[in-house]
Each structure stands twice: as C-alpha cells, then as structure tokens.
Motif scaffolding. Structure first.
Motif, short mmCIF file in Angstrom:
data_model
loop_
_atom_site.label_atom_id
_atom_site.label_comp_id
_atom_site.label_asym_id
_atom_site.label_seq_id
_atom_site.Cartn_x
_atom_site.Cartn_y
_atom_site.Cartn_z
N ALA A 93 0.85 -1.19 0.00
CA ALA A 93 0.00 0.00 0.00
C ALA A 93 0.88 1.24 0.00
O ALA A 93 1.97 1.24 0.60
N ASP A 94 0.44 2.28 -0.69
CA ASP A 94 1.17 3.54 -0.60
C ASP A 94 0.22 4.70 -0.87
O ASP A 94 -0.95 4.51 -1.21
N THR A 95 0.71 5.87 -0.68
CA THR A 95 -0.05 7.08 -0.93
C THR A 95 0.96 8.20 -1.14
O THR A 95 2.17 7.96 -1.08
N MET A 96 0.48 9.39 -1.41
CA MET A 96 1.39 10.53 -1.55
C MET A 96 1.39 11.32 -0.24
O MET A 96 0.31 11.64 0.28
N ALA A 97 2.56 11.63 0.27
CA ALA A 97 2.63 12.47 1.47
C ALA A 97 3.35 13.77 1.11
O ALA A 97 4.06 13.84 0.11
N ASP A 127 1.06 -2.93 11.13
CA ASP A 127 1.31 -2.61 12.53
C ASP A 127 2.64 -3.18 13.02
O ASP A 127 3.25 -2.66 13.95
N ARG A 128 3.07 -4.28 12.40
CA ARG A 128 4.29 -4.97 12.87
C ARG A 128 5.55 -4.46 12.20
O ARG A 128 6.64 -4.87 12.55
N VAL A 129 5.40 -3.59 11.20
CA VAL A 129 6.57 -3.13 10.46
C VAL A 129 7.13 -1.86 11.11
O VAL A 129 6.39 -0.96 11.48
N ASP A 130 8.46 -1.83 11.26
CA ASP A 130 9.12 -0.64 11.81
C ASP A 130 9.15 0.45 10.75
O ASP A 130 9.57 0.21 9.63
N VAL A 131 8.71 1.63 11.13
CA VAL A 131 8.69 2.74 10.15
C VAL A 131 9.62 3.84 10.64
O VAL A 131 9.57 4.24 11.81
N ASP A 132 10.47 4.32 9.74
CA ASP A 132 11.38 5.41 10.06
C ASP A 132 10.55 6.64 10.45
O ASP A 132 9.54 6.93 9.81
N PRO A 133 11.00 7.40 11.48
CA PRO A 133 10.21 8.58 11.89
C PRO A 133 9.95 9.57 10.76
O PRO A 133 8.92 10.22 10.73
N SER A 134 10.89 9.64 9.79
CA SER A 134 10.68 10.60 8.70
C SER A 134 9.53 10.18 7.78
O SER A 134 9.06 10.97 6.98
N GLU A 135 9.08 8.93 7.91
CA GLU A 135 8.02 8.43 7.03
C GLU A 135 6.65 8.43 7.70
O GLU A 135 5.69 7.87 7.15
N ARG A 136 6.56 9.04 8.87
CA ARG A 136 5.29 9.00 9.59
C ARG A 136 4.13 9.65 8.83
O ARG A 136 2.98 9.33 9.05
N GLY A 137 4.48 10.58 7.93
CA GLY A 137 3.43 11.23 7.12
C GLY A 137 2.62 10.20 6.35
O GLY A 137 1.39 10.30 6.25
N PHE A 138 3.32 9.20 5.84
CA PHE A 138 2.63 8.15 5.08
C PHE A 138 1.74 7.30 5.98
O PHE A 138 0.58 7.05 5.67
N THR A 139 2.32 6.85 7.09
CA THR A 139 1.57 5.91 7.93
C THR A 139 0.39 6.59 8.65
O THR A 139 -0.61 5.95 8.92
N LYS A 140 0.54 7.90 8.90
CA LYS A 140 -0.60 8.62 9.49
C LYS A 140 -1.75 8.73 8.48
O LYS A 140 -2.91 8.65 8.82
N LEU A 150 15.09 15.47 5.48
CA LEU A 150 13.79 15.50 4.79
C LEU A 150 12.75 14.82 5.67
O LEU A 150 13.04 13.79 6.28
N MET A 151 11.57 15.38 5.71
CA MET A 151 10.50 14.79 6.53
C MET A 151 9.23 14.65 5.69
O MET A 151 9.11 15.27 4.63
N THR A 152 8.31 13.87 6.19
CA THR A 152 7.00 13.78 5.54
C THR A 152 5.91 14.17 6.52
O THR A 152 6.07 14.04 7.74
N ALA A 153 4.81 14.65 5.96
CA ALA A 153 3.60 14.96 6.74
C ALA A 153 2.42 14.58 5.88
O ALA A 153 2.57 14.46 4.65
N PRO A 154 1.25 14.40 6.47
CA PRO A 154 0.08 14.13 5.61
C PRO A 154 -0.14 15.28 4.64
O PRO A 154 0.19 16.43 4.93
N MET A 155 -0.68 14.96 3.48
CA MET A 155 -1.02 15.98 2.50
C MET A 155 -2.08 16.90 3.10
O MET A 155 -2.72 16.53 4.10
N PRO A 156 -2.32 18.07 2.52
CA PRO A 156 -3.43 18.89 3.02
C PRO A 156 -4.73 18.08 3.03
O PRO A 156 -5.02 17.38 2.05
#
Lengths: 301, 416
Positions: free
Chosen positions: B137-141, B347-360, B287-293
């Motif tokens: 699964a993916d999306t744009m952040a 839920d079981r996959v470790d996600v880098d803090p910079s990628e939290r925009g995607f997982t949120k 570089l960081m990610t955040a949810p899109m508007p």
C-alpha cells in the motif's frame, strides 16, 4: 515436357520464398490493421473476442475534435519544418564536406565521423540528453546563456508554448541530420568531375556550374531523401512522446501520439488502427502525388 | 554436410527446448515491475523462498515500467509469468477477459497471513470474485525540508489546501523568490503526477470527476468546481511559487525536484514512499513527511499500491498461491521496504520517523475504486485532466474554457 514446365515455373519458384516473407511480414499485419479498424478490441482481449464496429471508429475520429489539430501539427511542425531544415542544413554541410579545403587538409574523414555522431546516439538517449540540456532551471543551455549574460534567468524551453515546438524541431534536426548529409555527400561524389571541367571550359562560374551540373545530378537523390524523411518523420512517435507527451495542454499532439492514446489509454485498439489507417492514406497520397510531380519534372527536362 | 544438418536441426530446436525448460523443469516465473534498484529486498525474499522450497523454485523477472498489456498479450497466447505483480487499477482489466486465476477458493482453503484485514480489496474484486490480492500500500505524502520551513517561521505543515497556498506563497516571498514554497510536476502527459494533488483537491472540496450511479456512470464535478481547481493550481505558477519549468516535468522523483530539495530551493513537494526514500538518500539535508493537506480526512487522498495475481495459464495454482502467501508474510516485509496492504502486518513493520506522514495518512486514504470499471479508463481520465490543467498553466486556455472542455471529454468518455 516436365522439364520445360519446371523451367517456366522456375522464376515463380525462386521468388516464392521472398514473396512469402513479404506476405508474412508486411501484407498480413497491414491487412490485419485494416480489419482491426472496423472492430472494437481492448489490449487485454484476444483477437477472437473482437466485436464488429462498422464505421464507428472512423466517425469517432471527427467527433473527438482533437484530430485536426494533431494532423496540422504533424504536417506543419513535425514534418514540413524539420524536413525543410534538414534539407537546407544538410545540403550546406554536404557541400562543406566535399569542399576542396577539407580535402586539402585531409579533414574529410574526421568531419564525416563527427557529423555521424548524433545518428549513432540512440533516439531515447538523445531525447533524454536534450531534455536535460533544455531544462528551465538546471539545463546546461540555460546555465551557459545565464553565465554569458545573454539572459537573466533560465528559459523553460519545454514549458512554454512559444518555444516548445522549436525545441522538438531542434532535437529532430540534430539527431536525423546525418542521414541527409551522408546521402547528399554520396550524391555529390557521384557527379563526374569531367562535367565540372566541361562547364569551366564553357566559361561557367561557380553559380552556373552549381545550377547546371550539381542541382540536376542531385535531383534524383533529393527526391528519394525527401520521400524517405517525410514518411519517416510523419509517422514518428518517439520524439514528441518522450519530449512532451503531446503537451503543453495538447500543443504538441501529433497523429502518432493520438493513435497511442486511443489504443493504449482508451483501451481501444480499433480506434488506434483507424488513426493508423488515416496516416497511411495521407502518406500514400503524398507519395503518389510527389513521385508523379517529380518524375514529370524530370521527364520534361 | 551431415554436421551442417545437425547444426541446423539443433538451432531449430533451441526455441522449443527453451519452452520445454520453461515449464517442464520446474522454472516458475514471478514478474514484478518496480525498478531493479527498488527490488533488491524483494529479490532476497524470493531467494529465501527458493532456499526453503527446492521443489517449487521461482525466478524473479523485472519488467519495468509496469506493462499490463504485455502480460495480457502473453496470457491470451497461453503463456506469461505464473505470478504477476499488478497495479491496483489494472486488476479489473485482467479480470474481465479472465486471464487471471480467481483466488477465492485458494484463499479459503489456505488463508494467507493477514488476508482478513486487507486494504483496497475493492480494487481486486470483480464480478464478486477476487482476482488478485492486495500486497503493498502507498499514498502521496507532503515531503518537506524542516529547516527551510523553520526559516520562514512555519512551525506546522499546512492542514488544508488553502493553507498550503498561503504558506508556500509566504515562503517564496520571504526568500525573495529564491525558495519555491511548493513544487509539483505539472506536465500534460497522462503519467504526470499532478493527477494526484488535483484529485486530492477535488475530493477535499467534496467533488470527484465521475461517479457510479447504480449501473450507470455520471460526471460528478461541475464546471465551477473544476475551474476553481484549475485556478488554484495555476496560482502557483502565476505567483511564481512553483518554477515554470515544472510544466515540463512528469515525475515526483525528477532530478530537478530532488536537486531543489537538496539545495534548499524547494520547501515542500509530494512523493510516494519509494521516491521519498530515494530522495532522502541522495541529499544531505534532513527530509521529513507529513500528511497531504486534508490528508487526515477520510477519502481525501488516494490509496495506491500493488496486488499479486496468478496467471490463468499457471499449471500449479496451489503452489503459486503458497508463494504469494510467502510474499504477503511479515518476513517478506522485513526484507522488502514497502508498506504491506494488510493492516495487521503494517502494525508490525518498523517505520522510520521521517516516514510517519505516510503511515498517518494511509488509514484515511481510499483507493481509486471510485473511478474503476467506468466506461472511461483511469488512464484516459489522467490524460484528459492533466492536458486541460496544463493548457491553463501554459496560457492556452482560461480555466472556464478548459473546465468546459474537460467536462465535455468526460461526458463523451462515459457515453462510450
């Protein structure tokens, strides 16, 4: 009796393999394209699942409204502009390559090799390199022009309507010019030196011998070069597709990109085949008219 | 002479030998379409499978970029890879001519780990049957340079589209035009990534391009809404927030965007996870990610990803399903840096803090099912939308004219 029959059949037997190859490689795909133009078929279906479409694929071409614009772009920008430029520049370069100075300095071989370089570069690589050269912010051309003080800030050549077609034309002329140059060089070399000597004896100057000796001898070569380059360019898809994909908006859409979109985005191979058939018809008419006109001119001379 | 005959016979038999070797000697093929440098982890997962299953080894084949029509050609001719990675949007095209194996029986007889809570199953179901299984699964952040935002006194990333325009304009103005507040690929090609923010903007403002109405389809956006969206995105160019050169760029990972992020001349852009990771590794700055508007609003962003399907010509569907189950397992995602389409595995996959925009954002994202199976293909929608928006940016059309043309094209596409 049998021997004489075999002898009379010999030409047919000998040409049969060649005819078979031509039939398999050229005729069958062409006939299938005609059949497909009257069918509805997606790229995901097998040919057996096609449904009859009658003339729908052709009538839809006119209702879309984009086709006349794409046809105009194909004829004017993609084909006419690039062929005229290639012929003009190509002739100049061919004459330069055949000039006595290059011969005297023994530079003809090196010059020809250099001219051939663009043709050795694969089209895809050439387009990718040119896209990078023409980039509005990081492109080499813009950096050079800005560095020289010619412009204040980068020109996004591929991102403005006033420059996008000229950029595509530059790429095509750069990449395809060597073919024209080499064929014209061969044409120039085939002109017997005695004819120039005879013209000189008759008191002809450079312009007179160009007009009376060079041009008439080059005419058959030019006829072939024009025909080949026009057909090759008219049907070309790669340059526009990889440079702009038909954009900005649909400013650079050509028939080949419309064909691709219809067949593979709209999932309608029949509609794509109909555009292909239209392109073939246009080129067939052009070839017949062009060859008739050029041969009539030749005969009248 | 005899040697020559033997040689000719041998050469003629070569292709046949190849075919026989392809099936008879246990060579099964899994085809994936991500660039080879993004699939090294996947290659390790396949290798791990082959080590554990010498009786059913699989060869991973990379055919990049995605070419579903090539798979269809092969499958229709009775060949093709046994297992194929598929884009969500391509599954129904393959299901309709039945060139995939329906998976329901296999899924019930030998359930794969996490198959009960998969995202985007609406994209893999056709005619009430499952033709593929969601895999990643993916999306744009929103991707941003925190230091560049900080310089302009921006503490938080924009929460809605209006705020994005306002904040990015401020960043550009404060830097004297040296920093582009928001950069996005805006080319006219069908593959241009502007397709995503355009849809996100429409969805966040309560509209969408087309909508299913029972068995039929209708245009679901009006001329004013489209013109507003065109005006909104055009403002980034007229106000010089986004460089005009972006009108020739199709890809979110284009070197000009990544380079600008590296130089600090781009404050914000958007990317999917793989492009973000590649950008993060290629530049020195943080570089960081955040949810899109509006990214935390349900259905205001898209849920993309990959599915796995089994060719209808596959001779051992049960064994192929076992391989598919292996690819769906948490063990594979330990080697393969993608987000699993299974919520439990995610839920079981470790996600880098910079990628939290995607997982949120992922739990709020919705697939393009809203456009799937319409008489007009998603690729055609992309082409029409990108073309008309590009016509506005390049000054060929006013937003009102372009939106009118786009609505006409949509209506015509739905009629067909």
């Amino acid at each position: 009796m049998i021997a004489s029959r075999l002898r009379s059949a010999q030409p047919y037997l000998l040409s049969a393999p060649a005819l078979l190859v031509i039939g398999l490689l050229f005729l069958i795909p062409s006939v299938y394209n005609v059949v497909l133009a009257f069918q509805h078929l997606t790229p995901y279906q097998s040919p057996g699942e096609a449904e009859a479409a009658g003339l729908e694929n052709f009538t839809d071409l006119w209702s879309s409204g984009d086709l006349p614009h794409a046809a105009l772009n194909t004829v004017l920008w993609l084909t006419a502009a690039t062929v005229v430029l290639r012929l003009g520049i190509g002739l100049g370069l061919a004459l330069a390559l055949e000039s006595p100075i290059l011969r005297r300095w023994r530079l003809r071989g090196v010059s020809r090799t250099i001219i051939l370089i663009p043709w050795m570069v694969p089209q895809v690589v050439a387009i990718a390199a040119w896209r990078w050269i023409l980039d509005g912010s990081t492109g080499v051309l813009n950096q050079a022009l800005t560095g020289l003080g010619v412009i204040d800030q980068g020109v996004p050549f591929l991102a403005q309507t006033s420059t996008v077609w000229w950029s595509i034309i530059a790429i095509i002329v750069w990449r395809e010019l060597p073919f024209v140059v080499m064929v014209l060089v061969a044409g120039l070399q085939s002109i017997p030196a005695e004819q120039y000597e005879a013209a000189a004896v008759d008191g002809a100057g450079r312009w007179a011998s160009w007009r009376s000796v060079t041009v008439p001898h080059l005419r058959p070569v030019l006829t072939v070069v024009v025909l080949v380059t026009v057909i090759q360019t008219f049907n070309n898809f790669v340059y526009v597709w990889l440079t702009t994909g038909g954009g900005l908006g649909n400013a650079t859409a050509v028939l080949a990109t419309e064909l691709y979109s219809a067949a593979f985005f709209d999932n309608d191979l029949g509609a794509g085949a109909a555009i292909g058939l239209l392109m073939t018809a246009i080129m067939a008419i052009f070839a017949v008219v062009y060859l008739r006109v050029t041969s009539t001119k030749g005969e009248s001379r | 002479m005899r040697r020559r005959t033997m040689l000719a016979a041998g050469l003629a038999a070569l292709p046949l030998a190849g075919c026989a070797g392809g099936r008879g000697e246990g060579r099964r093929v899994f085809r994936q379409f991500d660039p080879a440098d993004q699939a090294t982890g996947l290659a390790k997962a396949v290798k791990a499978w082959n080590t554990e299953h010498p009786d059913y080894t699989v060869t991973m084949e990379t055919l990049s970029p995605n070419n579903p029509q090539q798979f269809a050609r092969e499958a229709n001719a009775g060949s093709g890879p046994d297992i194929a990675q598929l884009a969500f949007t391509d599954v129904s095209f393959m299901a309709e001519p039945r060139i995939l194996t329906p998976l329901d029986r296999l899924m019930s007889s030998a359930p794969a780990e996490g198959q009960e809570d998969l995202l985007a199953t609406d994209m893999t179901t056709y005619d009430r049957q499952s033709w593929a299984i969601p895999w990643t699964a993916d999306t744009m952040a929103l991707v941003f340079r925190p230091d560049v935002l900080e310089k302009s006194g921006v503490a938080d990333t924009p929460e809605d589209w209006e705020e994005l325009a306002e904040v990015s304009a401020r960043i550009t103005k404060d830097s004297g035009g040296d920093v582009s507040g928001f950069v996005f690929p805006a080319a006219a090609q069908y593959s241009s990534a502007q397709w995503f923010p355009i849809n996100y903007y429409l969805w966040a403002h309560g509209s969408q391009l087309i909508r299913a109405d029972g068995e039929s389809w209708e245009v679901a956006v009006d001329e004013q809404q489209l013109a507003d969206a065109m005006t909104y995105f055009n403002t980034f160019f007229t106000e010089r927030i986004t460089p005009a050169a972006m009108q020739a760029v199709t890809d979110y990972g284009d070197p000009s965007i990544v380079g600008a992020l590296g130089e600090g001349s781009c404050a914000m852009t958007f990317m999917p996870p793989t492009a973000f990771r590649a950008a993060r590794e290629s530049i020195d700055a943080e570089l960081m990610t955040a949810p899109m508007p509006c990214g935390l609003v349900d259905g205001a962003t898209h849920l993309g990803g990959r599915a796995l399907g089994i060719n209808a010509n596959c001779e051992e569907p049960e064994a192929a399903w076992a391989f598919v189950s292996h690819l769906l397992s948490p063990e594979t995602f330990e080697l393969y840096p993608q987000y699993p389409a299974s919520a439990a595995t995610l839920d079981r996959v470790d996600v880098d803090p910079s990628e939290r925009g995607f997982t949120k954002q992922l739990p709020h994202a919705e697939s393009f099912a809203r456009y799937a199976d319409a008489p007009i293909t998603i690729a055609s929608l992309q082409e029409q939308v990108n073309q008309q928006f590009s016509a506005v940016y390049s000054g060929q059309s006013e937003p009102e004219d372009a939106s009118h043309k786009l609505l006409d094209a949509l209506a015509r596409g739905l009629e067909e």
